[in-house]
Write a protein that holds these residues in place. Structure first.
Motif, PDB file in Angstrom:
ATOM      1  N   MET A  76      -0.028   9.268 -25.297  1.00 24.84           N
ATOM      2  CA  MET A  76       0.247   8.370 -24.164  1.00 24.84           C
ATOM      3  C   MET A  76       1.094   9.091 -23.115  1.00 24.84           C
ATOM      4  N   GLU A  77       1.224   8.448 -21.999  1.00 24.96           N
ATOM      5  CA  GLU A  77       2.094   8.933 -20.920  1.00 24.96           C
ATOM      6  C   GLU A  77       3.521   9.098 -21.461  1.00 24.96           C
ATOM      7  N   HIS A  78       4.166  10.212 -21.122  1.00 24.92           N
ATOM      8  CA  HIS A  78       5.575  10.386 -21.488  1.00 24.92           C
ATOM      9  C   HIS A  78       6.456   9.683 -20.453  1.00 24.92           C
ATOM     10  N   LEU A  79       7.440   8.949 -20.928  1.00 22.54           N
ATOM     11  CA  LEU A  79       8.400   8.325 -20.007  1.00 22.54           C
ATOM     12  C   LEU A  79       9.802   8.803 -20.362  1.00 22.54           C
ATOM     13  N   ASP A  80      10.617   9.055 -19.347  1.00 17.13           N
ATOM     14  CA  ASP A  80      12.023   9.440 -19.583  1.00 17.13           C
ATOM     15  C   ASP A  80      12.837   8.176 -19.756  1.00 17.13           C
TER      16      ASP A  80
ATOM     17  N   TRP B  17      11.923  -5.832 -30.669  1.00 13.71           N
ATOM     18  CA  TRP B  17      13.301  -5.619 -31.129  1.00 13.71           C
ATOM     19  C   TRP B  17      13.936  -4.580 -30.226  1.00 13.71           C
ATOM     20  N   GLU B  18      15.263  -4.437 -30.346  1.00 15.86           N
ATOM     21  CA  GLU B  18      15.957  -3.600 -29.355  1.00 15.86           C
ATOM     22  C   GLU B  18      15.500  -2.145 -29.380  1.00 15.86           C
ATOM     23  N   GLY B  19      14.925  -1.690 -30.502  1.00 17.52           N
ATOM     24  CA  GLY B  19      14.406  -0.323 -30.591  1.00 17.52           C
ATOM     25  C   GLY B  19      13.134  -0.100 -29.783  1.00 17.52           C
ATOM     26  N   ASN B  20      12.537  -1.167 -29.261  1.00 16.11           N
ATOM     27  CA  ASN B  20      11.301  -1.030 -28.485  1.00 16.11           C
ATOM     28  C   ASN B  20      11.485  -1.394 -27.018  1.00 16.11           C
ATOM     29  N   VAL B  21      12.738  -1.362 -26.572  1.00 13.49           N
ATOM     30  CA  VAL B  21      13.092  -1.739 -25.205  1.00 13.49           C
ATOM     31  C   VAL B  21      13.924  -0.603 -24.618  1.00 13.49           C
ATOM     32  N   ALA B  22      13.660  -0.213 -23.381  1.00 16.30           N
ATOM     33  CA  ALA B  22      14.438   0.877 -22.763  1.00 16.30           C
ATOM     34  C   ALA B  22      14.396   0.720 -21.249  1.00 16.30           C
ATOM     35  N   GLU B  23      14.966   1.702 -20.565  1.00 16.64           N
ATOM     36  CA  GLU B  23      14.815   1.693 -19.103  1.00 16.64           C
ATOM     37  C   GLU B  23      14.674   3.120 -18.578  1.00 16.64           C
ATOM     38  N   GLU B  24      13.944   3.224 -17.466  1.00 13.86           N
ATOM     39  CA  GLU B  24      13.869   4.472 -16.702  1.00 13.86           C
ATOM     40  C   GLU B  24      14.824   4.309 -15.532  1.00 13.86           C
ATOM     41  N   ASN B  25      14.902   5.344 -14.677  1.00 15.60           N
ATOM     42  CA  ASN B  25      15.751   5.200 -13.485  1.00 15.60           C
ATOM     43  C   ASN B  25      15.280   4.056 -12.598  1.00 15.60           C
TER      44      ASN B  25
ATOM     45  N   LEU C 281      18.517   0.364 -22.714  1.00 15.62           N
ATOM     46  CA  LEU C 281      18.561  -0.702 -21.701  1.00 15.62           C
ATOM     47  C   LEU C 281      20.015  -1.001 -21.332  1.00 15.62           C
ATOM     48  N   SER C 282      20.329  -1.000 -20.041  1.00 16.97           N
ATOM     49  CA  SER C 282      21.673  -1.457 -19.631  1.00 16.97           C
ATOM     50  C   SER C 282      21.591  -2.163 -18.289  1.00 16.97           C
ATOM     51  N   ILE C 283      21.406  -1.415 -17.183  1.00 10.51           N
ATOM     52  CA  ILE C 283      21.494  -2.100 -15.882  1.00 10.51           C
ATOM     53  C   ILE C 283      20.274  -2.963 -15.579  1.00 10.51           C
ATOM     54  N   TYR C 284      19.174  -2.761 -16.312  1.00 11.01           N
ATOM     55  CA  TYR C 284      17.961  -3.521 -15.994  1.00 11.01           C
ATOM     56  C   TYR C 284      17.695  -4.680 -16.970  1.00 11.01           C
ATOM     57  N   ALA C 285      18.748  -5.131 -17.688  1.00 13.50           N
ATOM     58  CA  ALA C 285      18.527  -6.210 -18.667  1.00 13.50           C
ATOM     59  C   ALA C 285      18.000  -7.480 -17.988  1.00 13.50           C
ATOM     60  N   ALA C 286      18.568  -7.846 -16.844  1.00 17.52           N
ATOM     61  CA  ALA C 286      18.119  -9.071 -16.164  1.00 17.52           C
ATOM     62  C   ALA C 286      16.688  -8.907 -15.641  1.00 17.52           C
ATOM     63  N   VAL C 287      16.398  -7.720 -15.095  1.00 16.92           N
ATOM     64  CA  VAL C 287      15.035  -7.480 -14.582  1.00 16.92           C
ATOM     65  C   VAL C 287      14.041  -7.580 -15.743  1.00 16.92           C
ATOM     66  N   LEU C 288      14.434  -7.049 -16.906  1.00 16.36           N
ATOM     67  CA  LEU C 288      13.535  -7.136 -18.061  1.00 16.36           C
ATOM     68  C   LEU C 288      13.300  -8.601 -18.444  1.00 16.36           C
ATOM     69  N   GLY C 289      14.362  -9.414 -18.396  1.00 10.94           N
ATOM     70  CA  GLY C 289      14.211 -10.846 -18.700  1.00 10.94           C
ATOM     71  C   GLY C 289      13.190 -11.489 -17.777  1.00 10.94           C
ATOM     72  N   GLU C 290      13.292 -11.186 -16.481  1.00  5.61           N
ATOM     73  CA  GLU C 290      12.335 -11.764 -15.511  1.00  5.61           C
ATOM     74  C   GLU C 290      10.927 -11.255 -15.771  1.00  5.61           C
ATOM     75  N   GLN C 291      10.827  -9.949 -16.017  1.00  9.36           N
ATOM     76  CA  GLN C 291       9.482  -9.365 -16.172  1.00  9.36           C
ATOM     77  C   GLN C 291       8.811  -9.820 -17.474  1.00  9.36           C
ATOM     78  N   LEU C 292       9.630 -10.004 -18.515  1.00  9.54           N
ATOM     79  CA  LEU C 292       9.044 -10.507 -19.767  1.00  9.54           C
ATOM     80  C   LEU C 292       8.530 -11.938 -19.556  1.00  9.54           C
ATOM     81  N   ALA C 293       9.307 -12.744 -18.831  1.00  9.59           N
ATOM     82  CA  ALA C 293       8.839 -14.111 -18.523  1.00  9.59           C
ATOM     83  C   ALA C 293       7.543 -14.040 -17.706  1.00  9.59           C
ATOM     84  N   ASP C 294       7.463 -13.106 -16.763  1.00  6.50           N
ATOM     85  CA  ASP C 294       6.227 -12.959 -15.979  1.00  6.50           C
ATOM     86  C   ASP C 294       5.042 -12.602 -16.886  1.00  6.50           C
ATOM     87  N   LEU C 295       5.307 -11.711 -17.848  1.00 13.99           N
ATOM     88  CA  LEU C 295       4.240 -11.370 -18.804  1.00 13.99           C
ATOM     89  C   LEU C 295       3.782 -12.634 -19.540  1.00 13.99           C
TER      90      LEU C 295
END
Ligand SMILES: Nc1ncnc2c1ncn2[C@@H]1O[C@H](COP(=O)(O)OP(=O)(O)OP(=O)(O)O)[C@@H](O)[C@H]1O
Length: 312
Positions: free
Chosen positions: A88-92, A220-228, A96-110
């Protein structure tokens, strides 16, 4: 192995970059190739091909919703000795820290994506002159399940389509876990609790309309991260299910920060009975962990079953 990867990727350059990354189930390496950097997951279990086909199909399905970032799958291949690879595509990624709220919104969108498709389809069908032919890239799904098996860990999930969620969750999620426990441990106590519990499961869903939502399925938290640039989910075991199911595993293993939950619930508010159903969904993960990692998860499984039985 490297020869096999070179052939599968049709690349002359194949240089390992960085360290090997081990999850609980598979090993992973990043490689520089002619087509850029890729991440390769390797697993030698007999179920590896099924696991990776399910993971690739899950990534494809989530990508098509354009709601939350996941790595783009490139290829699943068998490896000569045994097992399979998912490229698969490699991601850096960072924790998760500064994007926790954005993830909450995006998961709801999903989770809302399929519902929105359903509304659009209904509007088209009830409006004169509009085609109403479900012609989007992703089509509205009116049942629970998925088009391929997906594995939560290495255990395949029964994803056959089912119109009723309670039947789906009881017969295709909890029962197979109970069957495995019965086969491996012959645990009478858990079977007795299960025979009582399955009678009361429908009562947890009174007056609830559940529209199938595309789920990550192993959040679970092991499957959640953030890029820049924003949050990332990876390692999914998707299916169309009840959106609340997705929140159970995070609550069980460790709190994602509160900002994640409040951003999520601004878009999908908690329905009455949410907390009790969360325990039911946690029971699936406790049993799944018992079947993967052994008896250490028995006390939690029994505790959740007793709690559910006493709460009704
Ligand atoms: N596309 C990717 N690009 C870069 N690194 C990745 C990518 N996917 C996964 N990783 C890294 O590899 C690690 C293991 O990956 P993953 O969680 O998919 O493995 P697993 O064995 O299936 O996991 P689990 O422990 O959840 O069962 C991750 O924690 C992450 O650091």
């Amino acid at each position: 192995m490297e020869t096999c990867l070179k052939e599968e990727l049709n690349t002359s350059l194949l240089t390992a970059v960085g360290h090997a990354r081990g999850g609980c189930i598979s090993q992973g390496w990043s490689y520089a190739t002619d087509r850029g950097r890729v991440f390769v997951k390797i697993n030698h279990r007999p179920e590896a091909r099924k696991m990776f086909d399910g993971e690739a199909a899950s990534l494809e399905a989530i990508l098509k919703t354009h709601t939350v970032k996941v790595p783009r799958p490139i290829k699943v291949a068998n490896i000569p000795s045994d097992g399979a690879v998912l490229i698969m595509e490699h991601l850096d990624m960072n924790p998760l820290s500064i994007y926790a709220a954005v993830l909450g919104e995006q998961l709801a969108d999903l989770h809302l994506h399929n519902q929105k498709l359903g509304r659009k389809l209904w509007k088209e069908r009830t409006t004169i002159g509009m085609p109403g032919n479900n012609s989007e890239d992703v089509q509205f799904v009116d049942q629970f399940g998925f088009h391929v098996e997906t594995c939560c860990g290495y255990i395949p999930q029964v994803n056959e389509w089912q119109s009723d969620w309670v039947t789906f969750f009881t017969c295709q999620r909890l029962q197979p876990q109970m069957d495995l426990i019965e086969k491996v441990y012959g645990d009478r106590e858990v079977q007795e609790l299960w025979s009582q519990l399955q009678l009361i499961v429908p009562a947890l869903f009174c007056d609830l309309e559940i529209i199938p939502a595309l789920l990550h399925g192993d959040l679970w938290e092991g499957n959640v991260a953030e890029e820049n640039s924003g949050p990332v989910l990876f390692d999914p075991a998707s299916f169309y299910g009840h959106s609340e199911y997705e929140l159970a595993i995070g609550k069980m293993i460790g709190e994602h920060c509160e900002t994640f939950y409040s951003a999520y619930h601004q878009k999908i508010p908690r329905a009455p009975g949410f907390k009790k159903r969360l325990k039911l969904y946690q029971l699936f993960h406790a049993l799944n962990n018992w079947n993967h990692f052994g008896l250490a998860y028995r006390p939690l499984s029994l505790k959740l079953m007793r709690h559910l039985l006493n709460s009704l």
